[in-house]
Design a protein around this motif. Structure first.
Motif, short mmCIF file in Angstrom:
data_model
loop_
_atom_site.label_atom_id
_atom_site.label_comp_id
_atom_site.label_asym_id
_atom_site.label_seq_id
_atom_site.Cartn_x
_atom_site.Cartn_y
_atom_site.Cartn_z
N ALA A 190 10.27 -11.24 6.99
CA ALA A 190 10.04 -9.80 6.82
C ALA A 190 11.11 -8.99 7.52
CB ALA A 190 8.64 -9.44 7.34
N ALA A 191 11.48 -9.40 8.74
CA ALA A 191 12.53 -8.68 9.46
C ALA A 191 13.85 -8.75 8.71
CB ALA A 191 12.68 -9.25 10.87
N TRP A 192 14.16 -9.92 8.17
CA TRP A 192 15.40 -10.10 7.41
C TRP A 192 15.43 -9.17 6.19
CZ3 TRP A 192 19.97 -12.85 7.48
CH2 TRP A 192 20.61 -13.06 6.26
N LEU A 193 14.31 -9.07 5.50
CA LEU A 193 14.26 -8.29 4.26
C LEU A 193 14.23 -6.79 4.50
CD1 LEU A 193 11.71 -10.47 2.25
CD2 LEU A 193 14.18 -10.30 1.85
N THR A 194 13.79 -6.37 5.68
CA THR A 194 13.58 -4.94 5.92
C THR A 194 14.54 -4.34 6.94
OG1 THR A 194 11.89 -5.41 7.62
CG2 THR A 194 11.12 -5.12 5.34
N THR A 195 15.37 -5.14 7.58
CA THR A 195 16.26 -4.65 8.62
C THR A 195 17.71 -4.80 8.17
OG1 THR A 195 14.65 -5.38 10.29
CG2 THR A 195 16.86 -4.77 11.07
N ASP A 196 18.36 -3.70 7.84
CA ASP A 196 19.71 -3.76 7.30
C ASP A 196 20.69 -4.40 8.28
OD1 ASP A 196 18.94 -2.61 4.94
OD2 ASP A 196 19.59 -0.60 5.48
N ALA A 197 20.48 -4.20 9.58
CA ALA A 197 21.43 -4.69 10.57
C ALA A 197 21.48 -6.21 10.61
CB ALA A 197 21.08 -4.14 11.95
N LEU A 198 20.46 -6.89 10.08
CA LEU A 198 20.44 -8.35 10.11
C LEU A 198 21.21 -8.97 8.95
CD1 LEU A 198 16.73 -9.15 11.07
CD2 LEU A 198 18.74 -9.29 12.53
N VAL A 199 21.37 -8.23 7.88
CA VAL A 199 21.92 -8.78 6.65
C VAL A 199 23.33 -8.27 6.43
CG1 VAL A 199 21.58 -9.03 4.14
CG2 VAL A 199 19.60 -8.86 5.68
N GLY A 200 24.24 -9.18 6.15
CA GLY A 200 25.61 -8.79 5.85
C GLY A 200 25.75 -8.43 4.38
N THR A 201 26.88 -8.78 3.81
CA THR A 201 27.13 -8.50 2.40
C THR A 201 27.71 -9.73 1.73
OG1 THR A 201 29.38 -7.71 2.85
CG2 THR A 201 27.63 -6.06 2.86
N ALA A 202 27.65 -9.75 0.41
CA ALA A 202 28.34 -10.80 -0.33
C ALA A 202 29.83 -10.55 -0.24
CB ALA A 202 27.87 -10.82 -1.77
N HIS A 203 30.59 -11.59 0.08
CA HIS A 203 32.03 -11.45 0.24
C HIS A 203 32.77 -11.98 -0.99
CE1 HIS A 203 31.26 -10.18 4.30
NE2 HIS A 203 30.60 -11.30 4.57
N GLU A 204 34.09 -11.91 -0.94
CA GLU A 204 34.88 -12.29 -2.09
C GLU A 204 34.73 -13.78 -2.40
OE1 GLU A 204 37.20 -13.03 1.61
OE2 GLU A 204 36.06 -11.33 0.81
N ALA B 134 0.82 -1.21 0.00
CA ALA B 134 0.00 0.00 0.00
C ALA B 134 0.86 1.26 0.00
CB ALA B 134 -0.93 -0.01 1.21
N GLY B 135 2.00 1.23 0.68
CA GLY B 135 2.93 2.36 0.70
C GLY B 135 4.15 2.07 -0.14
N ALA B 136 5.12 2.96 -0.07
CA ALA B 136 6.36 2.76 -0.81
C ALA B 136 7.09 1.54 -0.27
CB ALA B 136 7.24 3.99 -0.68
N PRO B 137 7.49 0.61 -1.13
CA PRO B 137 8.16 -0.60 -0.65
C PRO B 137 9.56 -0.29 -0.11
CG PRO B 137 8.21 -0.52 -3.05
CD PRO B 137 7.35 0.61 -2.60
N VAL B 138 9.95 -1.04 0.90
CA VAL B 138 11.29 -0.90 1.45
C VAL B 138 12.23 -1.97 0.90
CG1 VAL B 138 10.49 0.22 3.54
CG2 VAL B 138 10.66 -2.27 3.49
N ALA B 139 11.67 -2.99 0.29
CA ALA B 139 12.47 -4.08 -0.27
C ALA B 139 11.62 -4.84 -1.28
CB ALA B 139 12.95 -5.03 0.83
N GLY B 140 12.27 -5.69 -2.06
CA GLY B 140 11.57 -6.53 -3.02
C GLY B 140 12.04 -7.97 -2.90
N LEU B 141 11.16 -8.90 -3.24
CA LEU B 141 11.47 -10.33 -3.18
C LEU B 141 10.89 -11.02 -4.40
CD1 LEU B 141 12.51 -12.84 -1.55
CD2 LEU B 141 10.19 -13.01 -0.62
N VAL B 142 11.72 -11.75 -5.12
CA VAL B 142 11.25 -12.66 -6.16
C VAL B 142 11.13 -14.03 -5.52
CG1 VAL B 142 11.79 -13.71 -8.39
CG2 VAL B 142 12.29 -11.28 -8.00
N TRP B 143 9.95 -14.66 -5.63
CA TRP B 143 9.60 -15.82 -4.81
C TRP B 143 9.14 -16.98 -5.67
CZ3 TRP B 143 10.37 -17.44 -0.05
CH2 TRP B 143 9.54 -18.43 0.50
N ALA B 144 9.60 -18.20 -5.31
CA ALA B 144 9.21 -19.43 -6.01
C ALA B 144 8.54 -20.38 -5.02
CB ALA B 144 10.44 -20.09 -6.64
N HIS B 145 7.31 -20.75 -5.28
CA HIS B 145 6.58 -21.70 -4.43
C HIS B 145 7.19 -23.09 -4.55
CE1 HIS B 145 4.71 -23.79 -7.82
NE2 HIS B 145 4.49 -22.60 -8.37
#
Length: 320
Positions: free
Chosen positions: A305-319, A40-51
């Protein structure tokens, strides 16, 4: 009422306020339908999902697709749910089951999921307003295998791009996910051995709730189209070179033989230097995201939802 993070509740219906529309992409194997959920509002993240559905069952209307997408849209996440092509169905619990002889096989569903992500994150879904670099990729059960395998494809640039209408990236670079989300995933062609704790729980399951190693092998052989070993690293990510993959969240069902694969894959990711978080939803059996009335549905989606919307939970892709 059980209230959880992101406002997801165990007894509330999925969000009916999300704007939903079906779109048809020019996929790598013909028309590829996706269902797009706009918050309904501006999205904070996006997810492509496969059932999920053993590679042979499921659709965009099942709770594991539509219910999951609506719940996440209520948490401010835009979702693109993928109607990948299904392999022909077999009774994989039958001791004499052999791969079917009609329908599609690997790599068709794998390439379709990877291409759908490349479309969404590469600009095809720009009207949704997902901030740059905020698209993740995920799936449940067999869809989890497709998502995990697609994350390897995207890392390697092994995505058919000619059918995507030139929307992939502004400079022709294949986009990669911010993170990967896997719910009780299929991960290995041969199911890893369970821990003593899990083996005891599996032994108490009724047959219709269990996934013996032979049944998993038959299901996976049906996906491949043969009983031999997979020759592509993108078919089953377990045991492959996982270096350089995005941060990954794995939510396992508790009373589920496939948990041994999810836990083994988490350990392999960690050993490869990938940031990974793995959790177990107590008391749940396989496929609990397809049963919205169960508490595990809301609990797992709150974690996602917390994982997708909370930057502090997610690291980065490493080498790599």
């Amino acid at each position: 009422m059980t209230t959880t993070a992101a406002g997801i509740t165990a007894d509330a219906p999925p969000d009916q306020d999300a704007a939903v529309d079906d779109r048809v992409l020019a996929g790598p194997h013909g028309d590829l339908r996706v269902r797009v959920y706009r918050p309904a509002g501006a999205p904070v993240a996006g997810l492509v999902w496969a059932h999920g559905g053993a590679f042979a069952h499921g659709d965009l209307d099942m709770p594991e697709a539509d219910g999951v997408a609506r719940a996440l849209a209520a948490a401010g996440i835009a979702v693109v749910s993928v109607e990948y092509r299904l392999v022909s169905a077999i009774d994989y619990r039958d001791a004499g089951a052999t791969p079917g002889t009609d329908g599609v096989r690997f790599p068709v569903p794998s390439e379709e999921v990877a291409s759908a992500f490349a479309w969404a994150a590469g600009g095809g879904a720009s009207d949704l307003g997902v901030p740059a670099g905020r698209w993740s990729l995920g799936g449940a059960s067999a869809g989890g295998d497709l998502a995990a395998g697609a994350s390897l494809r995207l890392r390697d640039g092994a995505v058919p791009l000619s059918t995507l209408g030139g929307v992939v990236g502004h400079d022709g670079v294949v986009p990669t996910p911010r993170s990967v989300v896997l719910a009780y995933p299929v991960t290995h062609q041969v199911l890893p051995a369970p821990s003593a704790e899990l083996a005891a729980k599996i032994a108490a399951l009724p047959p219709e709730k269990n996934f013996p190693p032979a049944a998993v092998r038959a299901m996976n052989g049906n996906y491949l189209g043969h009983d031999g070993p997979a020759t592509s690293p993108y078919a089953f990510p377990g045991g492959q070179d996982l270096r350089g993959l995005p941060p990954t969240l794995i939510v396992n069902s508790d009373l589920d033989a496939l948990r041994s694969g999810g836990e083994a894959y988490a350990a392999e990711l960690a050993a490869a230097g990938v940031d990974v978080f793995v959790s177990r939803e107590d008391g749940t059996t396989h496929g609990h995201l397809n049963r919205p009335a169960e508490p595990g549905f809301a609990g797992s989606l709150a974690r996602i939802a917390a994982w997708l919307t909370t930057d502090a939970l997610v690291g980065t892709a490493h080498e790599r």
